[in-house]
Design an enzyme around this catalytic site. Structure first.
Site, PDB file in Angstrom:
ATOM      1  N   CYS A   3       0.862  -1.330   0.048  1.00  0.00           N
ATOM      2  CA  CYS A   3      -0.048   0.103  -0.087  1.00  0.00           C
ATOM      3  C   CYS A   3       0.830   1.328  -0.014  1.00  0.00           C
ATOM      4  O   CYS A   3       1.523   1.558   1.012  1.00  0.00           O
ATOM      5  CB  CYS A   3      -0.916  -0.051   1.393  1.00  0.00           C
ATOM      6  SG  CYS A   3      -2.067   1.535   1.338  1.00  0.00           S
ATOM      7  N   CYS A  11      -1.755   7.508   4.831  1.00  0.00           N
ATOM      8  CA  CYS A  11      -2.918   6.478   5.460  1.00  0.00           C
ATOM      9  C   CYS A  11      -2.243   5.575   6.544  1.00  0.00           C
ATOM     10  O   CYS A  11      -1.405   4.847   5.931  1.00  0.00           O
ATOM     11  CB  CYS A  11      -3.833   6.036   4.813  1.00  0.00           C
ATOM     12  SG  CYS A  11      -5.032   5.185   5.756  1.00  0.00           S
ATOM     13  N   CYS A  14      -4.172   1.035   8.808  1.00  0.00           N
ATOM     14  CA  CYS A  14      -3.988  -0.721   8.572  1.00  0.00           C
ATOM     15  C   CYS A  14      -2.418  -0.660   9.555  1.00  0.00           C
ATOM     16  O   CYS A  14      -1.422  -0.660   9.061  1.00  0.00           O
ATOM     17  CB  CYS A  14      -3.652  -0.980   7.394  1.00  0.00           C
ATOM     18  SG  CYS A  14      -5.234  -1.066   6.389  1.00  0.00           S
ATOM     19  N   GLN A 211     -21.638  -6.617   8.433  1.00  0.00           N
ATOM     20  CA  GLN A 211     -20.336  -6.955   8.583  1.00  0.00           C
ATOM     21  C   GLN A 211     -19.462  -6.428   7.399  1.00  0.00           C
ATOM     22  O   GLN A 211     -20.197  -6.695   6.261  1.00  0.00           O
ATOM     23  CB  GLN A 211     -19.803  -8.503   9.045  1.00  0.00           C
ATOM     24  CG  GLN A 211     -20.479  -8.987  10.299  1.00  0.00           C
ATOM     25  CD  GLN A 211     -19.576  -8.535  11.467  1.00  0.00           C
ATOM     26  OE1 GLN A 211     -18.704  -7.418  11.159  1.00  0.00           O
ATOM     27  NE2 GLN A 211     -20.088  -8.943  12.667  1.00  0.00           N
ATOM     28  N   ASN A 311     -24.539 -10.994  20.370  1.00  0.00           N
ATOM     29  CA  ASN A 311     -23.531 -10.390  19.409  1.00  0.00           C
ATOM     30  C   ASN A 311     -23.474  -8.877  19.708  1.00  0.00           C
ATOM     31  O   ASN A 311     -23.921  -8.059  18.720  1.00  0.00           O
ATOM     32  CB  ASN A 311     -23.813 -10.704  18.065  1.00  0.00           C
ATOM     33  CG  ASN A 311     -22.899 -10.259  16.951  1.00  0.00           C
ATOM     34  OD1 ASN A 311     -21.824 -10.113  17.308  1.00  0.00           O
ATOM     35  ND2 ASN A 311     -23.368  -9.926  15.892  1.00  0.00           N
ATOM     36  N   CYS A 339     -16.298  -8.855  19.107  1.00  0.00           N
ATOM     37  CA  CYS A 339     -15.518  -8.081  18.313  1.00  0.00           C
ATOM     38  C   CYS A 339     -14.531  -7.580  19.132  1.00  0.00           C
ATOM     39  O   CYS A 339     -13.654  -6.538  18.997  1.00  0.00           O
ATOM     40  CB  CYS A 339     -16.075  -6.806  17.437  1.00  0.00           C
ATOM     41  SG  CYS A 339     -16.978  -5.570  18.347  1.00  0.00           S
TER      42      CYS A 339
END
Length: 380
Positions: A3, A11, A14, A211, A311, A339
């Site tokens: 990337c 950015c 990630c 999701q 959930n 999560c």
């Protein structure tokens, strides 16, 4: 995954991109096992991997720049726009849509919202892609001032992107870090996007959450279904059910399933999915969807289901619902999809009567520290 945005520090979303994917996955598994118990205490199924790139089905693009030269992506630390139309997390089919959307913003003269002056209209572009390539597009605006121009120029966008199934405007008038507002204005004849997940077609309305990784979401629902089919419960609750993914995968002849979710739009999506299944001849048993706070609803019931699926959002189910489930002797099994392993561990500590039997890590968010973990618990 390579990337250029990450390498040049435009950015850094990630955060784990510098780590090999196998190392990322191993670190996530260690984190979950440290919190929930290692292989000596709990049977861990093999982790569900994700493609390291091109896995996202949704783009949440901040709009900056000008109507003549719109920028779709994020804002950097200085507030300047960074174009992420070629972000490798998006599949090529999604990347290919952004030039047409930029051209539409210019043609419709939609001024991007400026944080410093609080002027302008267009705040975000939200684009979701189904596995069959159909699209749902939402424009998040400050006001209704440009809605008429969007309507006027919409035919040109539909011609450029014939796979657009649903188009809407969301109004978010407040100057704060909130992605969307309560009011949605539908601009297309269709009001839902069909997303095939395993053998179920979920109906996604504009304000419904789904999701961002369709393949891993399918594996998540399939894992819950496998456990349920092995246990054969007569009554199932799906709390925080969203658009009904777990509830619809649990539905079967002779079984009563109830899905509970606070967001009315998500419940409307779940009902439409259920109706589509029934119309297609699927035997779904007795399924109900209810718009309510999951904890308040559960605490009002005279008896609990023998299997409960939860959930919740990152904060977990919290003390009230945890203590209710601990005391609900009717509930023999609990499936907890999380999560956030930290809040999951806190909640499980409040339910000592349940013993974790199996668990599985699902890598919903490669290149980050985030993940999904699902645990099957049985009352001891």
């Amino acid at each position: 995954m390579n990337c250029a945005h990450f390498d040049t520090h435009r950015c850094r979303s990630c955060t784990e991109l510098g780590q090999p994917y196998a190392a990322q996955l191993a670190a996530k598994l260690r984190h979950c096992q440290d919190l929930l118990g290692g292989p000596d205490r709990l049977h861990w199924l093999a982790p569900v991997e994700s493609p390291p790139a091109g896995f996202r089905n949704k783009a949440k693009m901040v709009v900056s720049g000008s109507s003549d030269a719109p920028v779709l992506g994020i804002r950097d630390a200085a507030g300047q726009g960074v174009d992420l139309g070629d972000c490798p997390l998006y599949p090529p089919s999604l990347q290919a849509c952004f030039p047409a959307i930029r051209a539409f913003i210019t043609a419709a003269a939609l001024p991007p919202y400026a944080l410093d002056s609080r002027r302008g209209e267009l705040k975000f572009v939200l684009l979701t892609e189904a596995p069959d390539g159909q699209l749902l597009l939402r424009f998040v605006l400050r006001s209704e001032a440009t809605v008429a121009r969007i309507r006027k120029h919409l035919p040109s966008l539909l011609a450029a992107l014939p796979q657009l199934q649903v188009v809407s405007v969301n109004l978010q008038p407040e100057h704060k870090a909130v992605l969307e507002g309560a009011r949605e204005i539908l601009l297309s004849p269709a009001d839902r996007l069909g997303i095939a997940v395993n053998d179920i077609r979920l109906q996604l309305r504009p304000q419904s959450f789904f999701q961002t990784n369709t393949a891993v979401a399918a594996a998540l629902y399939a894992q819950a279904r496998a456990w349920i089919e092995a246990l054969q419960p007569a009554r199932v609750w799906d709390l925080y059910c969203g658009v009904g993914g777990f509830a619809l995968h649990a539905a079967a002849a002779g079984r009563e399933v109830t899905g509970v979710e606070l967001e009315a739009e998500a419940i409307a999506s779940a009902v439409q999915s259920l109706e589509a299944l029934a119309a297609g001849g699927r035997e779904v048993g007795e399924v109900h969807f209810i718009s309510a706070d999951a904890t308040d609803w559960a605490l009002r019931q005279p008896a609990a289901a023998d299997l409960v699926i939860v959930n919740p959002p990152r904060r977990g189910i919290g003390e009230r619902l945890s203590r209710y489930l601990e005391a609900a002797v009717d509930t023999r099994w609990l499936i907890y999809s999380s999560c956030n392993a930290e809040s999951l561990a806190r909640d499980l500590a409040l339910m000592p009567s349940f013993r974790a039997r199996q668990a599985r890590l699902l890598d919903m968010f490669p290149q980050t520290r985030h993940h999904e973990v699902i645990v099957l618990l049985e009352r001891a």
